[in-house]
Motif scaffolding. Structure first.
Motif, PDB file in Angstrom:
ATOM      1  N   LEU A  16      40.686  37.843  33.144  1.00  0.00           N
ATOM      2  CA  LEU A  16      41.062  36.906  32.083  1.00  0.00           C
ATOM      3  C   LEU A  16      40.857  35.483  32.589  1.00  0.00           C
ATOM      4  CD1 LEU A  16      44.338  38.312  30.447  1.00  0.00           C
ATOM      5  CD2 LEU A  16      41.974  38.414  29.596  1.00  0.00           C
ATOM      6  N   PRO A  17      40.101  34.683  31.848  1.00  0.00           N
ATOM      7  CA  PRO A  17      39.872  33.303  32.284  1.00  0.00           C
ATOM      8  C   PRO A  17      41.202  32.554  32.423  1.00  0.00           C
ATOM      9  CG  PRO A  17      38.440  33.866  30.440  1.00  0.00           C
ATOM     10  CD  PRO A  17      39.407  34.998  30.593  1.00  0.00           C
ATOM     11  N   GLY A  18      41.414  31.933  33.569  1.00  0.00           N
ATOM     12  CA  GLY A  18      42.654  31.202  33.812  1.00  0.00           C
ATOM     13  C   GLY A  18      43.775  32.092  34.343  1.00  0.00           C
ATOM     14  N   HIS A  19      43.533  33.399  34.356  1.00  0.00           N
ATOM     15  CA  HIS A  19      44.559  34.355  34.827  1.00  0.00           C
ATOM     16  C   HIS A  19      43.853  35.460  35.607  1.00  0.00           C
ATOM     17  CE1 HIS A  19      47.199  32.487  31.766  1.00  0.00           C
ATOM     18  NE2 HIS A  19      46.120  32.503  31.021  1.00  0.00           N
ATOM     19  N   PRO A  20      43.261  35.102  36.758  1.00  0.00           N
ATOM     20  CA  PRO A  20      42.356  36.054  37.440  1.00  0.00           C
ATOM     21  C   PRO A  20      43.023  37.318  37.957  1.00  0.00           C
ATOM     22  CG  PRO A  20      42.763  34.101  38.792  1.00  0.00           C
ATOM     23  CD  PRO A  20      43.365  33.819  37.443  1.00  0.00           C
ATOM     24  N   GLU A  21      44.350  37.359  37.971  1.00  0.00           N
ATOM     25  CA  GLU A  21      45.010  38.585  38.442  1.00  0.00           C
ATOM     26  C   GLU A  21      45.021  39.668  37.359  1.00  0.00           C
ATOM     27  OE1 GLU A  21      46.333  35.804  37.501  1.00  0.00           O
ATOM     28  OE2 GLU A  21      48.476  35.939  37.001  1.00  0.00           O
TER      29      GLU A  21
END
Ligand SMILES: [Zn+2]
Length: 327
Positions: A153-158
């Motif tokens: 997820l862009p901005g939420h790489p985890e």
């Protein structure tokens, strides 16, 4: 509203649909995102702004909208975030957000052919208009960030993107590496079994090429067991802890229902999909022809995949019969 962790909050918005309230999730990462967007009603909007305020945000703080699937109860308020420059979703969500005319005509044509081929009487054809009426509750926009399985997820790489087709052909879920928490949209709901819904094939393909949502759904439920999902943040209803048991009971229930359909066919020479639907849902089919037919085809596709039944066409109408010659 429920603060799940410092970086995840669950907001709960009303919908005018039978499913009841829908959850959206505010995710704080490198940017501020909202996962799903409720329905386009004043009540949903008021609930959203009030609950956002409780966690210290305004709609203008949201920078990205992430969508689990294209259904109107999940994409309603997409236009209401003035600073959301990005909409991330499975690519086909775009046809709904932009009201792609070519696709919508294809959609309508498919359902007309599908109603005829299933032996559904003309009196039910007005249900086709309902498909379009629910779009009044859907927002508009454009997918800027197409997501496919394996993406982050862009901005939420985890968070990893997991394809979970079945309830919708556009359905995605999001899995967090660290603890296998899943933002699951409508893939697995605690209080109702999520319906695999019939959708047309891609433009240019025939009615015979339609996706088989029950087969996909079963595969993608099993996938959640295989990847060890630990907890599900759903689109509706309660948070599901350790979902394995619930998944297994969903799979078993479906097999039992398929067995009922198989018995109907063993007792008859042959039946049309509509005749089977009437037997399977004698009290619901008149009011909910679309959902009950989707469910019926789900069982038929499943039995056909096991070679327990055979599909034929008779005078342009699909008929099924039990396969007595087992292999
Ligand atoms: Zn939903």
């Amino acid at each position: 509203m429920k603060v799940i962790e410092q970086t995840i909050s669950q907001l709960t918005l009303p919908t005018p649909f039978a499913v009841g309230d829908v959850h959206v999730y505010v995710l704080k990462g490198d940017i501020l995102s909202i996962v799903d967007a409720g329905v386009k009603t004043r009540q949903a909007w008021e609930a959203l702004t009030t609950q956002l305020k409780q966690i210290g945000y305004r709609p203008s703080d949201i920078e990205q909208i992430i969508l689990t699937h294209h259904h109107p109860d999940h994409i309603g308020l997409t236009e209401q975030f003035p600073n959301a420059q990005y909409i991330a979703a499975e690519p086909s969500v775009n046809t709904w957000l932009t009201r792609d005319q070519e696709y919508l005509e294809h959609y309508r044509r498919f359902f007309e052919q599908y109603f005829v081929a299933s032996g559904i009487p003309k009196i039910f054809y007005q249900a086709l208009d309902k498909l379009e009426a629910t779009m009044d509750f859907a927002g508009r926009g454009e997918v800027t960030t197409p997501l496919v399985e394996g993406d982050r997820l862009p901005g939420h790489p985890e968070w990893e993107v997991i394809e979970t087709k079945g309830h919708a052909q556009s359905h995605l879920s999001f899995l967090r590496d660290r603890d296998h928490l899943l933002i699951g949209g409508d893939h697995l709901l605690e209080h109702i079994s999520s319906n695999p819904i019939i959708e047309p094939p891609k433009i240019g393909k025939t009615i015979e090429d339609r996706p088989k949502p029950m087969i996909q759904y079963r595969k993608n439920l099993q996938k959640c067991v295989d990847i060890n999902v630990n907890k599900v943040l759903p689109g509706h209803g309660k948070i599901v802890e350790k979902p394995q048991q619930l998944i297994l009971s969903r799979l078993t229930k479906q097999e039992e229902r398929a067995n009922i359909v198989y018995e109907f066919l063993q007792q008859s020479v042959m039946l049309t999909p509509f005749e089977i639907c009437k037997k399977l849902f004698p009290y619901q089919y008149k009011k909910q022809i679309d959902l009950t037919m989707s469910e019926t085809f789900g069982q038929l596709d499943y039995l056909e995949s096991l070679k327990q039944i055979i599909k034929r066409k008779k005078d342009g109408i699909i008929v099924y019969e039990a396969n007595f010659i087992s292999e």
